[in-house]
Design an enzyme around this catalytic site. Structure first.
Site, PDB file in Angstrom:
ATOM      1  CG  LEU A 117     -25.773  10.302   1.451  1.00  0.00           C
ATOM      2  CD1 LEU A 117     -26.084  11.715   0.991  1.00  0.00           C
ATOM      3  CD2 LEU A 117     -27.063   9.529   1.710  1.00  0.00           C
ATOM      4  CB  SER A 134      -1.951   4.889 -15.280  1.00  0.00           C
ATOM      5  OG  SER A 134      -2.044   5.857 -16.318  1.00  0.00           O
ATOM      6  CE  LYS A 135      -1.419  10.694 -17.473  1.00  0.00           C
ATOM      7  NZ  LYS A 135      -0.135  11.015 -18.141  1.00  0.00           N
ATOM      8  CE1 TYR A 168      -4.208  -1.749   0.393  1.00  0.00           C
ATOM      9  CE2 TYR A 168      -2.865  -3.251   1.694  1.00  0.00           C
ATOM     10  CZ  TYR A 168      -4.034  -2.969   1.013  1.00  0.00           C
ATOM     11  OH  TYR A 168      -5.032  -3.914   0.948  1.00  0.00           O
ATOM     12  CG  LEU A 169       3.428   1.536  -3.393  1.00  0.00           C
ATOM     13  CD1 LEU A 169       3.821   1.835  -4.838  1.00  0.00           C
ATOM     14  CD2 LEU A 169       4.631   1.031  -2.605  1.00  0.00           C
ATOM     15  CG  PHE A 170      -1.752   7.185  -0.606  1.00  0.00           C
ATOM     16  CD1 PHE A 170      -1.144   8.431  -0.486  1.00  0.00           C
ATOM     17  CD2 PHE A 170      -3.049   7.029  -0.123  1.00  0.00           C
ATOM     18  CE1 PHE A 170      -1.824   9.502   0.098  1.00  0.00           C
ATOM     19  CE2 PHE A 170      -3.728   8.086   0.460  1.00  0.00           C
ATOM     20  CZ  PHE A 170      -3.114   9.330   0.569  1.00  0.00           C
ATOM     21  CB  ALA A 216      -6.883   8.370  -6.204  1.00  0.00           C
TER      22      ALA A 216
END
Length: 443
Positions: A443, A175-176, A34-36, A179
């Site tokens: 929601l 791929s950028k 989980y790099l981020f 997020a």
């Protein structure tokens, strides 16, 4: 065939269909992958939690003063959620790129009126709706939002937080790695308001869920659901037998009426009492929030722009029960489908004054949701959806809900907490406890 035998066969079929999906959903990557998320203040999987509370303690002077950098061809922009043109851009982005089911059969269809309701609760902040645009054209290609909330987790101090929602990146730009930048930027903007915790949900497994709930579905228009691929015919059954099984009466067994602004104070009181009795993690509502979330300014039930439907039960002139559901249509994506829209009702908050025991509470809730299902059917909804939270597990089988293949993981950002029961056992099957579970509905 007896009704009991039919129910047994149907339940076995539903469980078999559901269990096929569980192994893949159980797979989580290793922490190092989980790099981020391994750089963020979130608990690791299976972390021993001795005490609950914030993971990091920061001050306003620690907050980065400028936005995070984007790739050169993109730029930050603020969505003006009071501008219909901006809302239309968000709608278009979500419609083409937001959540689909695993088979790419259905996609949420967030209308402009839904977004106006979802994004403007009391205390909303203009800077909490950042988007990413293509610098050369101005085209919106990514979006994220935050709204203020207060979370009551067991007996801990009230958590001042935000709900993070509608994180969406254009499919061609996945791929950028936009997020993670969106998440860091919305975190920065929220931190500038001296708020350090957040609640968010996802169908994917991230470090580290505080709870996991499962979707259940109650067919209202079984024929339509079958024709668009939402429902199947169990072994040894026919379409006619399924239609008969899910047929509902027109009359509501309880004497209910639509909730109005005059009911806000009473509903607020019974809702807070109920959430304290029935959940370990819940939203703490103000009266202003009750008015926003449950009193739709559109009173006509058949109006396409009406989003939330709320009802109360009175006894001797006093409100004793409350329930609500909201409209969220789905776009049917399969080319072979004869219909392009699925009219879905989602169970929202409810509350009862029958709190003398867990059984009394759950029995009354079953009556309330039974009434909600009939009302939704009378309004032309085609399916009624619920999660395995609050007291829902106690009535899902009796009211002929079937387990879906969708799970929803709940996460707390910058807050370490013991797991909260999500209405499921270790095999992800329905489990009703007399105790408390999840009491937050996003929601």
């Amino acid at each position: 065939m007896s009704a009991d035998k039919f129910n047994e066969i149907l339940k076995m079929f539903q469980q078999q269909m559901a269990m096929q999906d569980i192994p893949d959903r159980e797979k989580a990557k290793k922490w190092e992958e989980y790099l981020f998320w391994k750089t963020q203040p979130v608990p690791k999987f299976d972390e021993d939690i001795d005490s609950e509370g914030p993971i990091e303690h920061k001050k306003l002077e620690d907050v980065r003063p400028t936005p995070y950098n984007l790739p050169a061809e993109y730029e930050w922009s603020d969505v003006d959620i009071e501008n219909p043109e901006h809302i239309q851009e968000v709608y278009d982005l979500l419609y083409d790129n937001y959540v689909e089911d695993d088979d790419a059969t259905f996609r949420f269809k967030y209308s402009a009126s839904f977004l106006d309701w979802a994004l403007k609760p009391p205390g909303w902040q203009k800077t909490w709706y950042p988007c990413v645009r293509v610098a050369a054209t101005g085209k919106m290609v990514a979006f994220i939002s935050a709204i203020p909330t207060s979370i009551q987790l067991r007996d801990n101090d009230l958590i001042k937080a935000v709900e993070i929602n509608f994180l969406c990146v254009h499919k061609k730009l996945r791929s950028k790695r936009l997020a993670p930048v969106l998440i860091k930027e919305i975190t920065r903007r929220v931190n500038q308001k001296d708020i350090w915790q957040a609640l968010y949900t996802a169908g994917v497994v991230l470090p580290s869920p505080v709870s996991t709930c499962r979707y259940y579905h109650r067919p209202l228009n079984w024929t339509k659901l079958y024709e668009i691929g939402f429902s199947a015919i169990p072994p040894n059954q026919t379409a006619a037998s399924m239609v008969a099984r899910y047929t509902l009466p027109k009359e509501v067994p309880l004497k209910v009426r639509a909730m109005t602004k005059a009911d806000v104070k009473a509903v607020h009181a019974i809702l807070q009492n109920y959430l304290s009795a029935a959940s370990e993690m819940s939203q703490h509502f103000s009266e202003e929030e009750v008015a926003h979330w449950f009193v739709d300014p559109i009173s006509e039930d058949k109006n396409d722009d009406k989003i939330v439907y709320s009802y109360v039960v009175e006894e001797d002139g006093k409100v004793i029960d409350f329930f609500s559901f909201y409209k969220l249509d789905h776009t049917v994506l399969k080319e072979w489908a004869t219909e392009s829209n699925l009219r879905a009702a989602y169970g929202f908050y409810y509350a009862t004054s029958s709190l003398s025991s867990a059984k009394a509470r759950q029995d009354r809730v079953k009556e309330l949701i039974g009434s909600a299902v009939i009302l939704a059917n009378n309004l032309g909804f085609e399916v009624y959806n619920e999660l395995t939270l609050l007291d829902n597990p106690s009535h899902l089988d009796d009211l002929k809900f079937g387990c879906g293949d969708g799970y929803l993981n709940y996460y707390l950002f910058n807050y370490r907490a013991q797991p909260v029961h999500g209405g499921l056992d270790k095999q992800k099957q329905l489990e009703q406890l007399d105790g408390k579970g999840v009491g937050v509905i996003m929601l």
